[in-house]
Scaffold this active site. Sequence first.
Site, mmCIF file in Angstrom:
data_model
loop_
_atom_site.group_PDB
_atom_site.id
_atom_site.type_symbol
_atom_site.label_atom_id
_atom_site.label_comp_id
_atom_site.label_asym_id
_atom_site.label_seq_id
_atom_site.Cartn_x
_atom_site.Cartn_y
_atom_site.Cartn_z
ATOM 1 C CB THR A 14 29.639 34.366 39.515
ATOM 2 O OG1 THR A 14 30.713 35.293 39.316
ATOM 3 C CG2 THR A 14 29.783 33.241 38.505
ATOM 4 C CG ASN A 16 34.795 37.015 37.494
ATOM 5 O OD1 ASN A 16 35.290 36.444 36.521
ATOM 6 N ND2 ASN A 16 35.513 37.698 38.362
ATOM 7 C CD GLU A 43 28.818 42.104 46.732
ATOM 8 O OE1 GLU A 43 29.886 42.664 46.987
ATOM 9 O OE2 GLU A 43 28.394 41.902 45.587
ATOM 10 C CG ASP A 72 32.737 38.020 48.876
ATOM 11 O OD1 ASP A 72 32.491 38.663 47.837
ATOM 12 O OD2 ASP A 72 33.271 38.540 49.864
ATOM 13 C CG ASP A 150 44.869 35.683 38.304
ATOM 14 O OD1 ASP A 150 44.832 35.412 39.521
ATOM 15 O OD2 ASP A 150 44.107 35.154 37.474
ATOM 16 C CE LYS A 169 43.351 32.170 39.609
ATOM 17 N NZ LYS A 169 42.564 33.196 38.970
ATOM 18 C CG HIS A 174 41.698 31.958 46.019
ATOM 19 N ND1 HIS A 174 42.502 31.947 44.902
ATOM 20 C CD2 HIS A 174 40.778 32.943 45.792
ATOM 21 C CE1 HIS A 174 42.100 32.888 44.059
ATOM 22 N NE2 HIS A 174 41.059 33.498 44.580
ATOM 23 N NE ARG A 175 37.170 31.614 41.906
ATOM 24 C CZ ARG A 175 38.119 32.563 41.782
ATOM 25 N NH1 ARG A 175 39.174 32.354 41.024
ATOM 26 N NH2 ARG A 175 38.004 33.701 42.430
HETATM 27 P P1 IMP Z 1 34.173 39.192 44.520
HETATM 28 O O1 IMP Z 1 34.423 37.814 45.058
HETATM 29 O O2 IMP Z 1 33.277 39.173 43.324
HETATM 30 O O3 IMP Z 1 33.786 40.167 45.583
HETATM 31 O O4 IMP Z 1 35.526 39.735 43.898
HETATM 32 C C1 IMP Z 1 36.722 39.598 44.534
HETATM 33 C C2 IMP Z 1 37.802 40.340 43.779
HETATM 34 O O5 IMP Z 1 39.035 39.785 44.227
HETATM 35 C C3 IMP Z 1 37.775 40.139 42.259
HETATM 36 O O6 IMP Z 1 37.086 41.132 41.588
HETATM 37 C C4 IMP Z 1 39.254 40.181 41.919
HETATM 38 O O7 IMP Z 1 39.670 41.507 41.764
HETATM 39 C C5 IMP Z 1 39.897 39.587 43.166
HETATM 40 N N1 IMP Z 1 40.064 38.136 42.969
HETATM 41 C C6 IMP Z 1 39.325 37.115 43.488
HETATM 42 N N2 IMP Z 1 39.761 35.945 43.048
HETATM 43 C C7 IMP Z 1 40.792 36.220 42.229
HETATM 44 C C8 IMP Z 1 41.641 35.389 41.456
HETATM 45 O O8 IMP Z 1 41.523 34.155 41.386
HETATM 46 N N3 IMP Z 1 42.595 36.042 40.765
HETATM 47 C C9 IMP Z 1 42.750 37.387 40.798
HETATM 48 N N4 IMP Z 1 41.977 38.202 41.467
HETATM 49 C C10 IMP Z 1 40.990 37.613 42.194
#
Ligand code: IMP
Length: 195
Positions: A14, A16, A43, A72, A150, A169, A174-175
């Site tokens: 990731t 992120n 992807e 994802d 968020d 949170k 979800h995470r």
């Molecule tokens: P991906 O999983 O990298 O495709 O990104 C999913 C997108 O969903 C992220 O860029 C966020 O914009 C949103 N997202 C996923 N998880 C969260 C979270 O825990 N908080 C807020 N936004 C989230």
Amino acid sequence: MKKRPRSRSVLFLTSNRHKFAEAQTILKPFNIKLIQKPAKGIEIQSDSVEEVARVCAKDAYGRFCVPLLVEDSGLFIGALNGFPGAYSAAIYNQVGCEGILRLLAQERRRFARFVCALAYADSRGVRVFKGIVSGKIASKIHKGAGFGYDPIFIPKGHTKPFSAAPETKAKLSHRARAFKAFGRFLAKQAKHDTR
Ligand code: IMP
């Protein structure tokens, strides 16, 4: 004599840093050491976050040949038939939380949920762990901690969005749910392997 399960290292693909920090905290009690790899895996275009994560993890394992995780996730809004869903990242980059609030301006139905699909790949194949948190979309943006949506997502049974309640949170996102399921799975597997 039974051996103590050893600490395991797992790559997390990731870029992120927020996702990585959250995941690291969640997995600490499971004795799992996460290593961030900001590589971009393949992807695919799909409405399913499970499929996106699964295909990416399988491909990445084929290249790196070490146990790894791919996540994802997305925000699924009821009144928008699940939009932005698997396209949450792209939509966030284009219109942000403001755009979502504009889309819902005249809408009384605010139900939404976050879904996280966490794919784990190792020599035994790929497994997907899913975490879901239900809630609603706030009427205004509450800047604070966190990232992405968020500032506008209020989990069910609560009054503040994730951005204003990071401790909430950390417990029920979800995470948190997907990574805890993965942690339990790996602990069980480690116990089994040391028998
Ligand atoms: P991906 O999983 O990298 O495709 O990104 C999913 C997108 O969903 C992220 O860029 C966020 O914009 C949103 N997202 C996923 N998880 C969260 C979270 O825990 N908080 C807020 N936004 C989230």
